[in-house]
Motif scaffolding. Structure first.
Motif, short mmCIF file in Angstrom:
data_model
loop_
_atom_site.label_atom_id
_atom_site.label_comp_id
_atom_site.label_asym_id
_atom_site.label_seq_id
_atom_site.Cartn_x
_atom_site.Cartn_y
_atom_site.Cartn_z
N GLN A 210 0.87 -1.19 0.00
CA GLN A 210 0.00 0.00 0.00
C GLN A 210 0.89 1.22 0.00
OE1 GLN A 210 -2.45 1.01 3.52
NE2 GLN A 210 -4.21 0.97 2.15
N ASP A 211 0.53 2.22 -0.81
CA ASP A 211 1.33 3.45 -0.80
C ASP A 211 0.51 4.62 -0.30
OD1 ASP A 211 -0.22 4.05 -3.00
OD2 ASP A 211 1.42 4.78 -4.21
N PHE A 212 1.19 5.70 0.00
CA PHE A 212 0.60 6.90 0.60
C PHE A 212 0.89 8.06 -0.34
CE2 PHE A 212 -0.53 5.32 4.83
CZ PHE A 212 0.03 4.06 4.73
N THR A 224 1.22 13.48 -4.32
CA THR A 224 2.66 13.52 -4.64
C THR A 224 2.96 12.32 -5.51
OG1 THR A 224 3.28 12.04 -2.85
CG2 THR A 224 3.07 14.38 -2.28
N GLY A 225 4.23 12.11 -5.80
CA GLY A 225 4.64 10.87 -6.47
C GLY A 225 4.67 9.69 -5.51
N GLY A 226 4.34 9.91 -4.22
CA GLY A 226 4.35 8.82 -3.22
C GLY A 226 5.24 9.18 -2.05
N LEU A 267 3.35 -5.46 -14.54
CA LEU A 267 2.00 -4.89 -14.64
C LEU A 267 1.54 -4.59 -13.22
CD1 LEU A 267 -0.28 -4.07 -16.51
CD2 LEU A 267 -1.07 -6.44 -16.52
N TYR A 268 1.31 -3.32 -12.97
CA TYR A 268 1.02 -2.81 -11.63
C TYR A 268 -0.46 -2.50 -11.58
CZ TYR A 268 1.20 1.40 -8.44
OH TYR A 268 1.01 2.37 -7.51
N ALA A 269 -1.18 -3.27 -10.76
CA ALA A 269 -2.61 -3.00 -10.59
C ALA A 269 -2.80 -2.16 -9.34
CB ALA A 269 -3.38 -4.31 -10.47
N PHE A 283 -3.94 1.13 -13.91
CA PHE A 283 -2.84 0.21 -14.19
C PHE A 283 -1.61 1.04 -14.51
CE2 PHE A 283 -5.97 -3.17 -15.06
CZ PHE A 283 -5.33 -4.22 -14.43
N ASN A 284 -0.45 0.54 -14.07
CA ASN A 284 0.81 1.14 -14.49
C ASN A 284 1.63 0.05 -15.17
OD1 ASN A 284 0.33 3.77 -13.47
ND2 ASN A 284 0.74 3.01 -11.42
N CYS A 285 2.58 0.48 -15.99
CA CYS A 285 3.30 -0.47 -16.84
C CYS A 285 4.72 -0.73 -16.32
CB CYS A 285 3.35 0.05 -18.27
SG CYS A 285 4.33 1.55 -18.49
N ARG A 286 4.92 -0.47 -15.01
CA ARG A 286 6.29 -0.56 -14.45
C ARG A 286 6.18 -0.71 -12.94
NH1 ARG A 286 5.10 3.80 -11.24
NH2 ARG A 286 3.53 4.96 -12.35
N PHE A 287 7.32 -0.99 -12.30
CA PHE A 287 7.35 -1.05 -10.84
C PHE A 287 6.91 0.29 -10.27
CE2 PHE A 287 10.40 -4.52 -11.59
CZ PHE A 287 10.07 -5.41 -10.58
N GLY A 288 6.13 0.26 -9.20
CA GLY A 288 5.67 1.50 -8.56
C GLY A 288 6.69 1.99 -7.54
N ASP A 289 6.67 3.27 -7.35
CA ASP A 289 7.56 3.91 -6.39
C ASP A 289 6.65 4.66 -5.42
OD1 ASP A 289 9.37 5.58 -5.11
OD2 ASP A 289 10.57 5.90 -6.90
N PRO A 290 6.72 4.47 -4.11
CA PRO A 290 7.76 3.80 -3.33
C PRO A 290 7.48 2.35 -2.91
CG PRO A 290 6.43 5.15 -1.88
CD PRO A 290 5.81 5.26 -3.24
N GLU A 291 6.43 1.70 -3.44
CA GLU A 291 6.14 0.33 -2.99
C GLU A 291 7.29 -0.64 -3.31
OE1 GLU A 291 4.22 2.31 -4.92
OE2 GLU A 291 2.21 1.51 -5.08
N THR A 292 7.94 -0.43 -4.46
CA THR A 292 9.03 -1.35 -4.85
C THR A 292 10.09 -1.46 -3.77
OG1 THR A 292 8.66 -0.84 -7.16
CG2 THR A 292 10.84 -1.69 -6.60
N1 GLY Z 1 3.02 4.34 -6.28
C1 GLY Z 1 2.53 5.15 -7.29
C2 GLY Z 1 3.22 5.03 -8.57
O1 GLY Z 1 4.28 4.44 -8.67
O2 GLY Z 1 2.72 5.53 -9.55
#
Ligand code: GLY
Length: 422
Positions: A210-212, A224-226, A267-269, A283-292
């Protein structure tokens, strides 16, 4: 295996650290990288969005595998250029990356795949905006308007607000800038980020996180971007993760295959767990930041071999993933004034400690590490449970000195206190 990572954030720093733990990875390179990644990979100042330059660099370093971190090079077709040059790449083609690059495309794929998501409407004519706003948000009995940029916006194109003037102003600004606007119904319920390594119809989920996204404690302030993340999610039954994979990610991956643009990469759901079950936020097409940063801190399986298997069509044979017990928490240290125009160029102390991942940093000629972006560092703590992982992360965050910097103090707190319920 020689691996080249493309990108310059804390996500790429986390990828490099996890790749380094893989015994089959013998050499690491990164472009363009940052002050933190320079100590673990050969660093090249190459424009990540230039397909020609990335292919040339991959040849120069003899890369067996290229891992593309950010969405922009993917949406621009850098992965296609690498594959055309015969270089294995973990990252989707330009066509498949539209799942993130065009919200309208993503909605179309989800509709065809029978996947639950918010209802939405694209507005590209300012004259139609007011009538469209009447069909969403409090005007339609919902708690808030959800107004999104139809294209890429680095997490900052979304405004969720119960205030019509704020919603209207955001939509009008996007339209004035020539960006179509997506209005969506509001999805209630706790959010989940589920990252899946995908190759065609083969789907391997990582731990849910989970991200914030809001800048302040208690989800106050702008997006923000996370600002932080934690994994895994003690409140999410494993059956729901299985349901997300079976009813959402696999059907979407299959639909992309059916359309002739199979997805190879991450694939980021992004989901909300609503009272009617999981529904897709994006959906995102790459690793998410900051969850990764949190998820990879717990991965025991060899990351280079996993991503390499996806890139070469062998993912189905990879077998189940192994994870460390316990939890991981990431806290983002942001520069003064972020997510507005950040204060830059300040010396950071404590940035070279264990558990500190770099994002917006660079090294001055005198050797000092200085801030060079809005999100400056990600600190990662692990522990036997969420509470001890939080304590570890905040001990590192408190040891860092950067004038004017700020971070959220409540990352993972509600979950650690058992306050998230489905
Ligand atoms: N965690 C949000 C993103 O990577 O877009």
């Amino acid at each position: 295996m020689r691996v080249l990572v493309i990108g310059s954030g804390a996500r790429e720093h986390a990828l490099l650290l996890a790749l380094r733990r893989d015994p089959q990875v013998e050499a690491l390179a990164v472009a363009p990288g940052n002050a933190g990644t320079a100590s673990i990979a050969d660093q090249y100042d190459v424009d990540a969005t230039s397909a020609d330059k990335v292919v040339e660099l991959a040849r120069t370093v003899g890369a067996d595998l290229v891992v593309i971190g950010p969405e922009v090079p993917l949406v621009l077709g850098v992965a296609d250029a690498l594959r055309a040059a015969g270089i294995a790449c973990f990252g989707p083609s330009k066509d498949a990356a539209r799942i993130e690059g065009s919200k309208a495309f993503a909605k179309d794929v989800m509709a065809a795949a029978g996947v639950r998501t918010a209802t939405s409407e694209t507005v590209d004519n300012p004259a139609h905006l007011d009538a469209a706003l009447d069909r969403f948000g409090p005007a339609a009995g919902q708690p808030a308007w959800v107004v999104k940029d139809d294209g890429l916006a680095a997490g900052k194109g979304v405004v969720v607000t119960p205030d019509r003037d704020v919603a209207r102003a955001h939509a009008a600004t996007l339209l004035e800038g020539g960006h179509p606007v997506l209005l969506e119904s509001f999805l209630d319920g706790p959010e989940v980020s589920l990252f899946c390594v995908v190759d065609g119809e083969t789907v391997v989920p990582l731990l849910p996180a989970q991200d914030f996204k809001r800048v302040g404690d208690g989800d106050a302030g702008p997006n923000t971007g996370g600002m932080g993340a934690y994994a895994p999610l003690p409140w999410l039954p494993e059956s729901v993760t299985t349901q997300i994979v079976d009813e959402i990610v696999r059907p979407v991956a299959a639909e992309l295959v059916r359309r002739g643009c199979p997805f190879t990469g991450l694939l980021y759901a992004g989901l909300a767990i609503t009272s009617q079950g999981p529904a897709v936020v994006e959906f995102n097409c790459r690793f998410g930041d900051p969850e990764t940063q949190a998820v990879l801190a717990l991965l025991e399986s060899p990351l280079g071999q996993l991503l390499g298997a996806a890139a070469t069509g062998d993912l189905a044979e990879f077998g189940p993933l192994a994870w460390r017990d316990g939890a991981a928490v990431t806290v983002v240290i942001a520069a003064e004034n972020y997510p507005g125009r950040p204060r830059l160029g300040d010396v950071i102390t404590g940035a070279e400690a264990d558990g500190v991942l770099h994002a917006g940093t660079s090294r001055r000629d005198d050797g000092a590490v200085v801030s060079s972006g809005g999100r400056v560092l990600s600190v990662v703590g692990t522990g036997a449970d969420l509470e001890s992982a939080r304590a570890a992360a905040y001990a590192i965050a408190d040891s860092i000195r950067l004038t004017g910097s700020h971070f959220r103090t409540d990352i993972g707190l509600a979950a650690a206190e058992g306050r998230i319920r489905l």
